[in-house]
Design a protein around this motif. Structure first.
Motif, PDB file in Angstrom:
ATOM      1  N   HIS A  63      42.944 -69.289-114.835  1.00  0.00           N
ATOM      2  CA  HIS A  63      42.816 -68.782-116.199  1.00  0.00           C
ATOM      3  C   HIS A  63      44.079 -68.002-116.569  1.00  0.00           C
ATOM      4  CE1 HIS A  63      41.333 -66.547-119.647  1.00  0.00           C
ATOM      5  NE2 HIS A  63      40.275 -67.358-119.676  1.00  0.00           N
ATOM      6  N   PRO A  64      44.572 -68.158-117.798  1.00  0.00           N
ATOM      7  CA  PRO A  64      45.810 -67.483-118.205  1.00  0.00           C
ATOM      8  C   PRO A  64      45.749 -65.949-118.099  1.00  0.00           C
ATOM      9  CG  PRO A  64      45.051 -68.997-119.927  1.00  0.00           C
ATOM     10  CD  PRO A  64      44.033 -69.021-118.840  1.00  0.00           C
ATOM     11  N   LEU A  65      44.554 -65.375-118.174  1.00  0.00           N
ATOM     12  CA  LEU A  65      44.427 -63.920-118.108  1.00  0.00           C
ATOM     13  C   LEU A  65      44.067 -63.404-116.709  1.00  0.00           C
ATOM     14  CD1 LEU A  65      42.569 -63.224-121.472  1.00  0.00           C
ATOM     15  CD2 LEU A  65      44.995 -62.904-120.944  1.00  0.00           C
ATOM     16  N   TYR A  66      44.035 -64.300-115.724  1.00  0.00           N
ATOM     17  CA  TYR A  66      43.653 -63.872-114.370  1.00  0.00           C
ATOM     18  C   TYR A  66      44.602 -62.809-113.822  1.00  0.00           C
ATOM     19  CZ  TYR A  66      42.195 -63.809-109.544  1.00  0.00           C
ATOM     20  OH  TYR A  66      41.744 -63.386-108.311  1.00  0.00           O
ATOM     21  N   THR A  67      45.904 -62.968-114.022  1.00  0.00           N
ATOM     22  CA  THR A  67      46.845 -61.973-113.496  1.00  0.00           C
ATOM     23  C   THR A  67      46.690 -60.628-114.212  1.00  0.00           C
ATOM     24  OG1 THR A  67      48.612 -62.797-114.929  1.00  0.00           O
ATOM     25  CG2 THR A  67      48.558 -63.640-112.673  1.00  0.00           C
ATOM     26  N   LEU A  68      46.307 -60.648-115.486  1.00  0.00           N
ATOM     27  CA  LEU A  68      46.020 -59.398-116.188  1.00  0.00           C
ATOM     28  C   LEU A  68      44.800 -58.727-115.569  1.00  0.00           C
ATOM     29  CD1 LEU A  68      46.485 -57.312-118.399  1.00  0.00           C
ATOM     30  CD2 LEU A  68      45.207 -58.797-119.960  1.00  0.00           C
ATOM     31  N   LEU A  69      43.754 -59.496-115.312  1.00  0.00           N
ATOM     32  CA  LEU A  69      42.555 -58.962-114.663  1.00  0.00           C
ATOM     33  C   LEU A  69      42.928 -58.316-113.333  1.00  0.00           C
ATOM     34  CD1 LEU A  69      39.122 -60.674-114.320  1.00  0.00           C
ATOM     35  CD2 LEU A  69      40.236 -59.744-112.333  1.00  0.00           C
ATOM     36  N   ASP A  70      43.701 -59.031-112.536  1.00  0.00           N
ATOM     37  CA  ASP A  70      44.114 -58.549-111.223  1.00  0.00           C
ATOM     38  C   ASP A  70      44.947 -57.271-111.347  1.00  0.00           C
ATOM     39  OD1 ASP A  70      44.231 -58.833-108.379  1.00  0.00           O
ATOM     40  OD2 ASP A  70      46.270 -59.607-108.576  1.00  0.00           O
ATOM     41  N   THR A  71      45.917 -57.270-112.240  1.00  0.00           N
ATOM     42  CA  THR A  71      46.793 -56.109-112.431  1.00  0.00           C
ATOM     43  C   THR A  71      46.007 -54.909-112.941  1.00  0.00           C
ATOM     44  OG1 THR A  71      48.660 -57.566-112.886  1.00  0.00           O
ATOM     45  CG2 THR A  71      48.863 -55.276-113.619  1.00  0.00           C
ATOM     46  N   LEU A  72      45.133 -55.125-113.901  1.00  0.00           N
ATOM     47  CA  LEU A  72      44.332 -54.042-114.451  1.00  0.00           C
ATOM     48  C   LEU A  72      43.415 -53.460-113.377  1.00  0.00           C
ATOM     49  CD1 LEU A  72      43.838 -52.423-116.986  1.00  0.00           C
ATOM     50  CD2 LEU A  72      42.146 -54.130-117.682  1.00  0.00           C
ATOM     51  N   GLY A  73      42.860 -54.313-112.543  1.00  0.00           N
ATOM     52  CA  GLY A  73      42.025 -53.833-111.436  1.00  0.00           C
ATOM     53  C   GLY A  73      42.806 -52.936-110.489  1.00  0.00           C
ATOM     54  N   ILE A  74      44.036 -53.305-110.209  1.00  0.00           N
ATOM     55  CA  ILE A  74      44.896 -52.499-109.325  1.00  0.00           C
ATOM     56  C   ILE A  74      45.209 -51.148-109.981  1.00  0.00           C
ATOM     57  CG2 ILE A  74      47.225 -52.353-108.337  1.00  0.00           C
ATOM     58  CD1 ILE A  74      47.002 -55.461-107.936  1.00  0.00           C
ATOM     59  N   LEU A  75      45.515 -51.157-111.278  1.00  0.00           N
ATOM     60  CA  LEU A  75      45.815 -49.909-111.983  1.00  0.00           C
ATOM     61  C   LEU A  75      44.595 -48.986-112.025  1.00  0.00           C
ATOM     62  CD1 LEU A  75      47.907 -51.339-114.959  1.00  0.00           C
ATOM     63  CD2 LEU A  75      48.764 -50.018-113.012  1.00  0.00           C
ATOM     64  N   ILE A  76      43.436 -49.551-112.275  1.00  0.00           N
ATOM     65  CA  ILE A  76      42.199 -48.758-112.302  1.00  0.00           C
ATOM     66  C   ILE A  76      41.936 -48.173-110.919  1.00  0.00           C
ATOM     67  CG2 ILE A  76      39.679 -48.917-112.494  1.00  0.00           C
ATOM     68  CD1 ILE A  76      40.174 -50.915-114.822  1.00  0.00           C
ATOM     69  N   GLU A  77      42.089 -48.990-109.906  1.00  0.00           N
ATOM     70  CA  GLU A  77      41.875 -48.516-108.535  1.00  0.00           C
ATOM     71  C   GLU A  77      42.824 -47.367-108.206  1.00  0.00           C
ATOM     72  OE1 GLU A  77      41.552 -50.251-103.989  1.00  0.00           O
ATOM     73  OE2 GLU A  77      42.458 -51.497-105.538  1.00  0.00           O
ATOM     74  N   ALA A  78      44.075 -47.476-108.593  1.00  0.00           N
ATOM     75  CA  ALA A  78      45.051 -46.407-108.334  1.00  0.00           C
ATOM     76  C   ALA A  78      44.645 -45.123-109.060  1.00  0.00           C
ATOM     77  CB  ALA A  78      46.443 -46.849-108.767  1.00  0.00           C
ATOM     78  N   TYR A  79      44.209 -45.248-110.300  1.00  0.00           N
ATOM     79  CA  TYR A  79      43.767 -44.075-111.057  1.00  0.00           C
ATOM     80  C   TYR A  79      42.544 -43.447-110.397  1.00  0.00           C
ATOM     81  CZ  TYR A  79      42.493 -41.038-114.934  1.00  0.00           C
ATOM     82  OH  TYR A  79      42.187 -39.934-115.699  1.00  0.00           O
TER      83      TYR A  79
END
Length: 132
Positions: free
Chosen positions: A47-63
């Motif tokens: 899916h074209p937004l899969y990398t956004l999902l993955d990146t956002l998950g990493i940012l949320i986890e870091a926060y």
């Protein structure tokens, strides 16, 4: 030499808020975005937004590690804690399935699936990444 292409510079004001978490309000919005992305993208890595999902998950986890840390806990530990906090038993978690299925998750015989994670996150008002 320009380090960032001019096209990206022009679009950054639109992209930056999606990838920036500096406050609880930003965090809440990011969690909502992640939940929507999970609904739309699921596990489809093509899916074209899969990398956004993955990146956002990493940012949320870091926060969360900095601001909401729960030391050395996995999804089962967190679920157990939330059940205790809300005085729930296995039969109360229909989001996961039958009481038998809940017991299998709590004894680590089964892992939570995406739809179960989404439902638990909604029920307890937490980020889906808590259960991932």
């Amino acid at each position: 030499m320009i380090a960032i292409a001019p096209e990206i510079q022009k679009q950054w004001s639109v992209i930056a808020p999606i990838l920036t978490i500096r406050s609880e309000q930003d965090y809440d919005q990011a969690v909502e975005r992640l939940s929507s992305l999970i609904d739309e993208v699921g596990t489809n890595e093509g899916h074209p937004l899969y990398t956004l999902l993955d990146t956002l998950g990493i940012l949320i986890e870091a926060y969360e590690e900095t601001h909401h840390s729960i030391p050395d806990s996995d999804s089962v530990d967190i679920l157990t804690y939330l059940m205790e906090e809300h005085t729930l038993c296995e039969s109360d978690l229909s989001e996961i399935g039958t009481e038998e299925t809940v017991i299998e998750v709590l004894t680590r015989k089964k892992k939570l699936e995406l739809d179960q994670i989404r439902a638990l996150a909604n029920r307890f008002g937490v980020s889906p990444s808590v259960f991932i």
